[in-house]
Design a protein around this motif. Structure first.
Motif, short mmCIF file in Angstrom:
data_model
loop_
_atom_site.label_atom_id
_atom_site.label_comp_id
_atom_site.label_asym_id
_atom_site.label_seq_id
_atom_site.Cartn_x
_atom_site.Cartn_y
_atom_site.Cartn_z
N THR A 184 0.84 -1.19 0.00
CA THR A 184 0.00 0.00 0.00
C THR A 184 0.88 1.25 0.00
OG1 THR A 184 -0.17 0.07 2.41
CG2 THR A 184 -1.89 -1.14 1.22
N MET A 185 0.32 2.30 -0.52
CA MET A 185 1.02 3.58 -0.58
C MET A 185 0.00 4.66 -0.27
SD MET A 185 2.89 5.29 -3.90
CE MET A 185 4.10 3.97 -3.98
N ASP A 186 0.44 5.68 0.44
CA ASP A 186 -0.45 6.79 0.76
C ASP A 186 -0.19 7.96 -0.19
OD1 ASP A 186 -0.24 6.11 4.27
OD2 ASP A 186 -1.95 5.85 2.94
N PHE A 187 -1.28 8.55 -0.63
CA PHE A 187 -1.22 9.80 -1.39
C PHE A 187 -1.92 10.88 -0.59
CE2 PHE A 187 0.60 8.53 -5.39
CZ PHE A 187 0.36 7.17 -5.43
N TRP A 188 -1.41 12.10 -0.72
CA TRP A 188 -1.95 13.22 0.05
C TRP A 188 -2.28 14.39 -0.86
CZ3 TRP A 188 -2.83 12.69 5.21
CH2 TRP A 188 -2.20 11.62 5.86
N GLY A 189 -3.33 15.11 -0.50
CA GLY A 189 -3.61 16.37 -1.14
C GLY A 189 -2.76 17.47 -0.51
N LYS A 190 -2.89 18.68 -1.04
CA LYS A 190 -2.09 19.80 -0.54
C LYS A 190 -2.69 20.42 0.71
CE LYS A 190 -0.01 20.96 -4.98
NZ LYS A 190 0.21 22.02 -6.00
N GLY A 191 -3.93 20.10 1.00
CA GLY A 191 -4.57 20.60 2.21
C GLY A 191 -5.44 21.82 1.96
N THR A 192 -6.42 21.98 2.83
CA THR A 192 -7.29 23.14 2.79
C THR A 192 -7.48 23.65 4.23
OG1 THR A 192 -9.44 23.99 2.03
CG2 THR A 192 -9.44 21.77 2.91
N LEU A 193 -7.37 24.94 4.40
CA LEU A 193 -7.39 25.53 5.74
C LEU A 193 -8.81 25.75 6.22
CD1 LEU A 193 -5.90 26.81 8.15
CD2 LEU A 193 -5.93 28.99 6.88
N VAL A 194 -9.07 25.27 7.43
CA VAL A 194 -10.33 25.52 8.10
C VAL A 194 -10.04 26.34 9.35
CG1 VAL A 194 -12.25 24.48 9.37
CG2 VAL A 194 -11.44 23.43 7.24
N THR A 195 -10.67 27.49 9.45
CA THR A 195 -10.49 28.36 10.60
C THR A 195 -11.84 28.59 11.26
OG1 THR A 195 -8.65 29.50 9.51
CG2 THR A 195 -9.63 30.57 11.43
#
Length: 128
Positions: A114-125
């Protein structure tokens, strides 16, 4: 390989709601599960919620009863390609960068990996 793109973050007052989206592209047929993680300033990245390709879900204790992870079934495919995180009753401590994750399976010879892929992220404030 998989590319993940998140959207839906922003600024919200405590008690409010936000809906995050994560769209996967590429070899989505090999995705076992997709999930949401978050990382607050000065803290480690932590699991928020995850959904498997079979539809089973798992939540962090902090998310139970307030957050719901779901998948897009509109394309009428069994493969995971788009997941959502509906966040209600938001608290200031939910403030973080939220990352989409995909667990992707492949074989090395006859051995499953298995391998993990990630998005760049989104900020929640979440403001108090």
């Amino acid at each position: 390989q998989v590319l993940l793109v998140e959207s839906g973050g922003g600024l919200v007052q405590a008690g409010g709601s936000l809906r995050l989206s994560c769209a996967a592209s590429g070899s989505t047929a090999s995705i076992n599960a997709m999930g949401w993680y978050r990382q607050a300033p000065g803290k480690q990245r932590e699991l928020v919620a995850v959904i498997s390709s079979r539809g089973s879900t798992n939540y962090a204790d902090s998310a139970k009863g307030r957050f719901t992870i779901s998948r897009d079934n509109a394309k009428n495919t069994v493969y995971l390609h788009t997941v959502y995180l509906q966040m209600n009753s938001l608290k200031p401590e939910d403030t973080a960068v939220y990352y989409c994750n995909a667990e992707w399976s492949y074989y090395t010879g006859s051995s499953p990996q298995t391998m993990d892929f990630w998005g760049k992220g989104t900020l929640v404030t979440v403001s108090s």
